[in-house]
Design a protein around this motif. Structure first.
Motif, short mmCIF file in Angstrom:
data_model
loop_
_atom_site.label_atom_id
_atom_site.label_comp_id
_atom_site.label_asym_id
_atom_site.label_seq_id
_atom_site.Cartn_x
_atom_site.Cartn_y
_atom_site.Cartn_z
N VAL A 84 38.46 -31.01 -9.13
CA VAL A 84 38.80 -29.70 -9.68
C VAL A 84 39.86 -29.06 -8.79
O VAL A 84 39.74 -29.07 -7.56
CB VAL A 84 37.56 -28.77 -9.74
N ILE A 85 40.90 -28.50 -9.42
CA ILE A 85 41.94 -27.78 -8.69
C ILE A 85 42.00 -26.36 -9.23
O ILE A 85 42.28 -26.14 -10.41
CB ILE A 85 43.32 -28.45 -8.85
N ILE A 86 41.70 -25.40 -8.37
CA ILE A 86 41.71 -23.98 -8.74
C ILE A 86 42.90 -23.35 -8.05
O ILE A 86 42.95 -23.29 -6.82
CB ILE A 86 40.39 -23.31 -8.32
N TYR A 87 43.88 -22.86 -8.82
CA TYR A 87 45.14 -22.47 -8.21
C TYR A 87 45.56 -21.05 -8.57
O TYR A 87 45.14 -20.48 -9.57
CB TYR A 87 46.24 -23.46 -8.60
N ASP A 88 46.44 -20.50 -7.72
CA ASP A 88 46.90 -19.12 -7.83
C ASP A 88 48.24 -19.00 -8.55
O ASP A 88 48.92 -19.99 -8.80
CB ASP A 88 47.05 -18.51 -6.43
N ARG A 89 48.65 -17.76 -8.78
CA ARG A 89 49.92 -17.45 -9.46
C ARG A 89 51.13 -17.92 -8.66
O ARG A 89 52.12 -18.38 -9.24
CB ARG A 89 50.02 -15.94 -9.70
N LEU A 90 51.09 -17.80 -7.35
CA LEU A 90 52.26 -18.11 -6.54
C LEU A 90 52.34 -19.58 -6.11
O LEU A 90 53.18 -19.95 -5.29
CB LEU A 90 52.30 -17.21 -5.30
N VAL A 91 51.49 -20.40 -6.67
CA VAL A 91 51.54 -21.84 -6.39
C VAL A 91 52.57 -22.50 -7.29
O VAL A 91 52.58 -22.28 -8.51
CB VAL A 91 50.15 -22.48 -6.61
N ASN A 92 53.45 -23.29 -6.71
CA ASN A 92 54.42 -24.04 -7.52
C ASN A 92 53.67 -25.06 -8.37
O ASN A 92 52.93 -25.91 -7.86
CB ASN A 92 55.41 -24.75 -6.61
N LEU A 93 53.87 -24.98 -9.68
CA LEU A 93 53.13 -25.84 -10.60
C LEU A 93 53.42 -27.32 -10.41
O LEU A 93 52.63 -28.17 -10.83
CB LEU A 93 53.41 -25.43 -12.04
N GLU A 94 54.54 -27.65 -9.77
CA GLU A 94 54.84 -29.05 -9.50
C GLU A 94 53.78 -29.69 -8.61
O GLU A 94 53.55 -30.90 -8.66
CB GLU A 94 56.22 -29.18 -8.83
N LEU A 95 53.12 -28.88 -7.79
CA LEU A 95 52.09 -29.41 -6.90
C LEU A 95 50.89 -29.96 -7.66
O LEU A 95 50.17 -30.82 -7.15
CB LEU A 95 51.64 -28.33 -5.92
N LEU A 96 50.68 -29.46 -8.87
CA LEU A 96 49.55 -29.96 -9.66
C LEU A 96 49.73 -31.42 -10.05
O LEU A 96 48.77 -32.11 -10.38
CB LEU A 96 49.37 -29.10 -10.91
N ASN A 97 50.97 -31.91 -9.97
CA ASN A 97 51.22 -33.31 -10.30
C ASN A 97 50.65 -34.26 -9.25
O ASN A 97 50.51 -35.46 -9.51
CB ASN A 97 52.73 -33.56 -10.43
N TYR A 98 50.31 -33.74 -8.08
CA TYR A 98 49.65 -34.57 -7.07
C TYR A 98 48.23 -34.93 -7.51
O TYR A 98 47.66 -35.90 -7.02
CB TYR A 98 49.58 -33.84 -5.73
N GLY A 99 47.65 -34.11 -8.37
CA GLY A 99 46.27 -34.32 -8.77
C GLY A 99 46.10 -35.49 -9.73
O GLY A 99 47.04 -35.92 -10.40
N LYS A 100 44.87 -35.97 -9.80
CA LYS A 100 44.54 -37.03 -10.76
C LYS A 100 44.72 -36.50 -12.18
O LYS A 100 44.56 -35.31 -12.44
CB LYS A 100 43.08 -37.48 -10.56
N LYS A 101 45.05 -37.39 -13.08
CA LYS A 101 45.26 -36.98 -14.46
C LYS A 101 44.02 -36.32 -15.04
O LYS A 101 44.10 -35.36 -15.80
CB LYS A 101 45.65 -38.20 -15.30
N GLU A 102 42.85 -36.85 -14.66
CA GLU A 102 41.60 -36.34 -15.22
C GLU A 102 41.05 -35.13 -14.47
O GLU A 102 40.02 -34.55 -14.86
CB GLU A 102 40.54 -37.44 -15.24
N ALA A 103 41.70 -34.72 -13.39
CA ALA A 103 41.21 -33.57 -12.63
C ALA A 103 41.27 -32.30 -13.48
O ALA A 103 42.21 -32.09 -14.25
CB ALA A 103 42.05 -33.38 -11.36
N HIS A 104 40.25 -31.47 -13.33
CA HIS A 104 40.17 -30.21 -14.08
C HIS A 104 41.00 -29.17 -13.35
O HIS A 104 40.74 -28.85 -12.18
CB HIS A 104 38.71 -29.77 -14.18
#
Length: 267
Positions: A34-54
């Protein structure tokens, strides 16, 4: 029956440029359920996560209804109690105005272990990318980071900021979340002895490709911000080190740096 609780990782996402996240932060994102993220986080960083991660957005957008801190605490704990690896991804550094103390305490109250992974805070990175070092042997031997906002539950008649000490005892001041309250910041700095000609800079979306910097003096910075309609998110830097930007700026206008290099070599 629930199994063993998972673990929460409070990870600093850095100031904006996705390449400025730490190696450990990127590794934890790749392992998270699970990745819980804020407004000021660059959305490109979410690509580090697993495809199935929530992926769960819990940003707080100014002037719009947003999720409360209490709800965020509950979301973190809920997923950790399901045995998941939870990354709470925070812009900048989790310990610098990131409320990690509140969220970590809530985890402890529910028997959940956690780690805190530092990140590069925007109060250092944004001025750096604008060509403004916070310390310099000739201009600044100290700096302080200050919140530009008041707590909503704080007595409006009082003030949490010790203005006299900041105005006179600290060379460089870095204000977070202060654009809206810039008139109030200026008023108190002048009232407590800061020189009206002190250089001031606002760095908007620091380290992003669309970074913008506005420079003025303490006596006119509010008017300049209003004239330019300069909006948040922006870091405010107050101090003589701001004067170095004209020479050291390197990120926004690389052409200017090339000119300065040629001048230095021929002088």
């Amino acid at each position: 029956m629930k199994g063993r609780a998972g673990k929460v990782y409070f990870v600093g996402a850095g100031p904006g440029d996705p390449k400025l996240i730490t190696v450990k932060g990127a590794e934890l994102l790749a392992q998270a359920d699970v990745i819980i993220y804020d407004r000021l986080v660059n959305l490109e960083l979410l690509n580090y996560g697993k495809k199935e991660a929530h992926r769960i957005y819990c940003g707080k957008t100014p002037n719009y209804p947003s999720i409360s801190q209490e709800e965020i605490n509950e979301i973190i704990v809920e997923h950790a109690l399901e045995g998941k690896a939870v990354v709470r991804l925070k812009g900048g550094d989790p310990t610098v105005f990131g409320r990690v103390g509140e969220e970590a305490s809530f985890c402890l109250e529910h028997g959940i272990s956690y780690e805190i992974v530092p990140g590069i805070t925007s109060g250092i990175a944004a001025p750096t990318y604008a060509g403004i070092p916070l310390t310099h042997r000739e201009f600044s031997s100290s700096f302080a980071v200050v919140t530009g906002q008041k707590r909503k539950d704080h007595d409006p008649k009082g003030d949490e900021i010790r203005w006299e000490g900041l105005a006179k005892a600290v060379d460089t001041l870095v204000f977070y979340m202060g654009v809206k309250n810039l008139p109030y910041i200026r008023e108190n700095l002048l009232l407590h002895g800061r020189d009206q000609n002190t250089p001031v800079a606002l760095v908007r979306w620091g380290t992003y490709d669309h970074q913008e910097t506005l420079v003025g003096k303490l006596h006119n910075i509010v008017e300049l911000v209003e004239a330019r309609n300069f909006q948040s998110p922006a870091i405010i830097v107050v101090g003589e080190v701001v004067s170095l930007r004209e020479k050291l700026a390197w990120f926004e206008e690389e052409g200017n740096q090339e000119i300065l290099l040629k001048e230095a070599m021929t002088s």
